[in-house]
Write an enzyme that holds these catalytic residues in place. Structure first.
Site, PDB file in Angstrom:
ATOM      1  N   ASP A  13       0.814  -1.222   0.000  1.00  0.00           N
ATOM      2  CA  ASP A  13       0.000   0.000   0.000  1.00  0.00           C
ATOM      3  C   ASP A  13       0.845   1.267   0.000  1.00  0.00           C
ATOM      4  OD1 ASP A  13      -2.256  -1.693   0.286  1.00  0.00           O
ATOM      5  OD2 ASP A  13      -1.881  -1.792   2.424  1.00  0.00           O
ATOM      6  N   LYS A  16       2.308   2.141  -5.144  1.00  0.00           N
ATOM      7  CA  LYS A  16       2.964   1.637  -6.359  1.00  0.00           C
ATOM      8  C   LYS A  16       2.095   1.872  -7.597  1.00  0.00           C
ATOM      9  CE  LYS A  16       3.214  -2.425  -4.466  1.00  0.00           C
ATOM     10  NZ  LYS A  16       2.823  -2.113  -3.082  1.00  0.00           N
ATOM     11  N   GLY A  40      -4.231  -4.171  -4.470  1.00  0.00           N
ATOM     12  CA  GLY A  40      -5.271  -3.218  -4.824  1.00  0.00           C
ATOM     13  C   GLY A  40      -4.563  -1.929  -5.177  1.00  0.00           C
ATOM     14  N   HIS A  41      -4.394  -1.675  -6.452  1.00  0.00           N
ATOM     15  CA  HIS A  41      -3.647  -0.493  -6.871  1.00  0.00           C
ATOM     16  C   HIS A  41      -4.626   0.606  -7.286  1.00  0.00           C
ATOM     17  CE1 HIS A  41       0.146  -3.134  -7.625  1.00  0.00           C
ATOM     18  NE2 HIS A  41      -0.134  -2.949  -6.353  1.00  0.00           N
ATOM     19  N   GLN A 226       2.269  -5.940  -3.270  1.00  0.00           N
ATOM     20  CA  GLN A 226       2.590  -6.025  -1.847  1.00  0.00           C
ATOM     21  C   GLN A 226       3.918  -5.292  -1.563  1.00  0.00           C
ATOM     22  OE1 GLN A 226       1.639  -9.396  -3.339  1.00  0.00           O
ATOM     23  NE2 GLN A 226      -0.330  -8.408  -3.095  1.00  0.00           N
ATOM     24  N   VAL A 416       2.556  14.264  -3.742  1.00  0.00           N
ATOM     25  CA  VAL A 416       1.860  15.122  -2.767  1.00  0.00           C
ATOM     26  C   VAL A 416       0.337  15.038  -2.931  1.00  0.00           C
ATOM     27  CG1 VAL A 416       3.778  16.723  -2.412  1.00  0.00           C
ATOM     28  CG2 VAL A 416       2.188  17.115  -4.313  1.00  0.00           C
TER      29      VAL A 416
HETATM   30  P1  IMP Z   1      -2.512 -12.720   1.556  1.00  0.00           P
HETATM   31  O1  IMP Z   1      -1.540 -12.179   0.580  1.00  0.00           O
HETATM   32  O2  IMP Z   1      -3.943 -12.408   1.218  1.00  0.00           O
HETATM   33  O3  IMP Z   1      -2.293 -14.177   1.845  1.00  0.00           O
HETATM   34  O4  IMP Z   1      -2.275 -11.969   2.964  1.00  0.00           O
HETATM   35  C1  IMP Z   1      -1.087 -12.131   3.737  1.00  0.00           C
HETATM   36  C2  IMP Z   1      -0.676 -10.831   4.394  1.00  0.00           C
HETATM   37  O5  IMP Z   1      -0.288  -9.904   3.400  1.00  0.00           O
HETATM   38  C3  IMP Z   1      -1.799 -10.139   5.184  1.00  0.00           C
HETATM   39  O6  IMP Z   1      -1.220  -9.456   6.276  1.00  0.00           O
HETATM   40  C4  IMP Z   1      -2.354  -9.124   4.200  1.00  0.00           C
HETATM   41  O7  IMP Z   1      -2.975  -8.028   4.838  1.00  0.00           O
HETATM   42  C5  IMP Z   1      -1.069  -8.707   3.493  1.00  0.00           C
HETATM   43  N1  IMP Z   1      -1.295  -8.221   2.133  1.00  0.00           N
HETATM   44  C6  IMP Z   1      -1.519  -8.951   1.024  1.00  0.00           C
HETATM   45  N2  IMP Z   1      -1.650  -8.169  -0.043  1.00  0.00           N
HETATM   46  C7  IMP Z   1      -1.492  -6.919   0.389  1.00  0.00           C
HETATM   47  C8  IMP Z   1      -1.475  -5.647  -0.278  1.00  0.00           C
HETATM   48  O8  IMP Z   1      -1.618  -5.522  -1.493  1.00  0.00           O
HETATM   49  N3  IMP Z   1      -1.279  -4.563   0.528  1.00  0.00           N
HETATM   50  C9  IMP Z   1      -1.072  -4.673   1.864  1.00  0.00           C
HETATM   51  N4  IMP Z   1      -1.056  -5.831   2.514  1.00  0.00           N
HETATM   52  C10 IMP Z   1      -1.263  -6.944   1.783  1.00  0.00           C
END
Ligand code: IMP
Length: 431
Positions: A13, A16, A40-41, A226, A416
């Site tokens: 988050d 990116k 989620g971009h 991620q 910004v």
């Molecule tokens: P999973 O990828 O759904 O298996 O989640 C594993 C961990 O990664 C959890 O703590 C999620 O909140 C975190 N996570 C997975 N994808 C994202 C992302 O795109 N942004 C932030 N955290 C993520």
């Protein structure tokens, strides 16, 4: 430098999507190489918000070819919805804008079902996953039972492959998690629908496409999902995702060699957030955290969950720089810090009475770390209308300088606000 890898240097988050969208204007190709619809971009163009989970963030530029490479776990249902929404909004015009690797792993509803059942059964020890089936899909690939995207078009063998994959899954769902089993015929129907929709985007060998693009001097952007601290091997295990999120994964997930010169742009927010469980030394479980959450709209783009918030952690950022080989940084959401009298920046940890400056790789150690802060002056001015570095108040410029000199990496981009025009370019991208 024809190839640039964009990676998150925190827990995801970081922004990116915005960086890739802005960089895409200068790119011929944008590649997603790992993760899936857990990402989620968020892109904001002319005040209109688009959230992408699987399609690379370059899709809003019609001249850019977007590639979903082999390393991605492909939630085919979500992908179809995403394509339909983009088309309906007039944001995706031609099939040639998107190529999907035949070697990508197919993610089906039962992966999501298993993910959620497992989290429910784990109770307070849950990972806090996005519930998008990411872990079960990667497990199936490692167990060599997964369906690949190309399999969806081999109708004669499809049912037998599915039945083979489902034997264990249904046993788990029914006997272990007390859930309804999956019916092969339901899945066959779903696959029939989605494969028809996705057929125009099929590409047998995206690795070859990317290889040729790089060899012919095309500008290729690799879009990480991620963040580094969620990496399966090097993150805060077990509170991580199931793919490798560091820059090396771009090579593996897209199937290109390790000898190309590549720039690695690390994306960092001006503060830190985390979603889900796991250690977070600079977390502010107080008014500061709440203020960052509200001002920064820190609610998940995929799950809507509220994000945990805290101060910038330079020990973690230095670790991310090392893990990824980050050559340049993009600093996001600097505007969110306006209005604080003082800002805290974590420059070391205290672990069992000792001061350390290297990130401890053991999650147990990390959980015991207390942040050591340097306090710096804040600023009152609204930054959202700044268009160059010199428009920023002195303390904001000093904050940028402090980060850059502490991790010894130049900051090329400062953001910004969510809009494309709210981007301060300190250095051009493809140099
Ligand atoms: P999973 O990828 O759904 O298996 O989640 C594993 C961990 O990664 C959890 O703590 C999620 O909140 C975190 N996570 C997975 N994808 C994202 C992302 O795109 N942004 C932030 N955290 C993520």
């Amino acid at each position: 430098m024809p190839g640039i890898i964009v990676v998150g240097s925190q827990w995801g988050d970081e922004g990116k999507g915005k960086v890739v969208d802005v960089f895409s204007a200068q790119s011929d190709y944008v590649i997603r190489y790992q993760g899936g619809a857990n990402a989620g971009h968020t892109l904001v163009v002319d005040g209109k918000k688009t959230i992408l989970h699987l399609i690379p963030s370059g899709i809003l530029h019609t001249d850019t070819t977007c590639v979903i490479a082999a390393g991605v776990v492909l939630d085919v249902e979500t992908l179809c919805k995403e394509i339909s929404a983009l088309k309906a909004a007039g944001l995706m015009q031609e099939a040639k804008q998107l190529l999907i690797s035949d070697s990508a792993t197919v993610l089906l509803p039962y992966h999501r079902q298993l993910d959620m059942a497992r989290e429910k059964a784990a109770g307070h020890e849950k990972i806090g996953t996005t519930g998008r089936g990411i872990g079960p899909a990667y497990e199936e690939r490692a167990a060599r039972k997964a369906l690949l995207f190309g399999d969806l078009f081999q109708k004669d063998q499809l049912k037998a492959k599915l039945e083979s994959a489902l034997k264990e899954k249904n046993f788990l769902l029914e006997k272990f998690y007390n859930e309804a089993p999956v019916k092969v015929d339901d899945l066959m129907k779903l696959i029939e629908d989605v494969s028809e929709q996705l057929a125009p985007y099929r590409c047998k060998d995206t690795s070859l496409v990317i290889h040729k693009a790089l060899r012919s001097g095309k500008k290729v952007l690799f879009e990480g999902a991620q963040g580094s601290l969620l990496d399966l091997l090097h993150g805060t295990y077990p509170y991580v995702t199931s793919s490798s999120t560091v820059a090396g994964s771009a090579l593996i997930g897209s199937g290109i060699g390790a000898s190309l010169p590549l720039k690695v742009v690390g994306i960092t927010k001006a503060y830190t957030t985390r979603v889900g469980s796991g250690p977070f030394p600079t977390e502010c479980d107080d008014d500061t955290g709440e203020r960052l959450r509200q001002t920064g709209a820190e609610f998940g783009a995929t799950t809507g969950r509220s994000r945990r918030c805290g101060w910038l952690d330079l020990v973690a950022l230095k670790y991310a720089v090392r893990l990824n080989g980050i050559t340049n940084l993009a600093l996001m959401k600097l505007d969110v810090l306006s209005g604080f009298d003082k800002l805290q920046v974590c420059t070391a940890y205290e672990l069992d009475g000792e001061r350390i400056t290297e990130y401890p790789v053991s999650p147990g150690d990390l959980a015991r770390c207390k942040p050591v802060y340097e306090s710096v002056p804040g600023w009152k001015e609204d930054l959202t209308r700044a268009r160059s570095l010199k428009d920023l108040p002195r303390p904001a410029q000093d904050y940028i300088q402090l980060i850059s000199s502490n991790v010894a990496i130049p900051i090329d981009v400062v953001s910004v606000g969510p809009g494309r025009d709210q981007t301060l370019w300190i250095k051009p991208l493809f140099t």
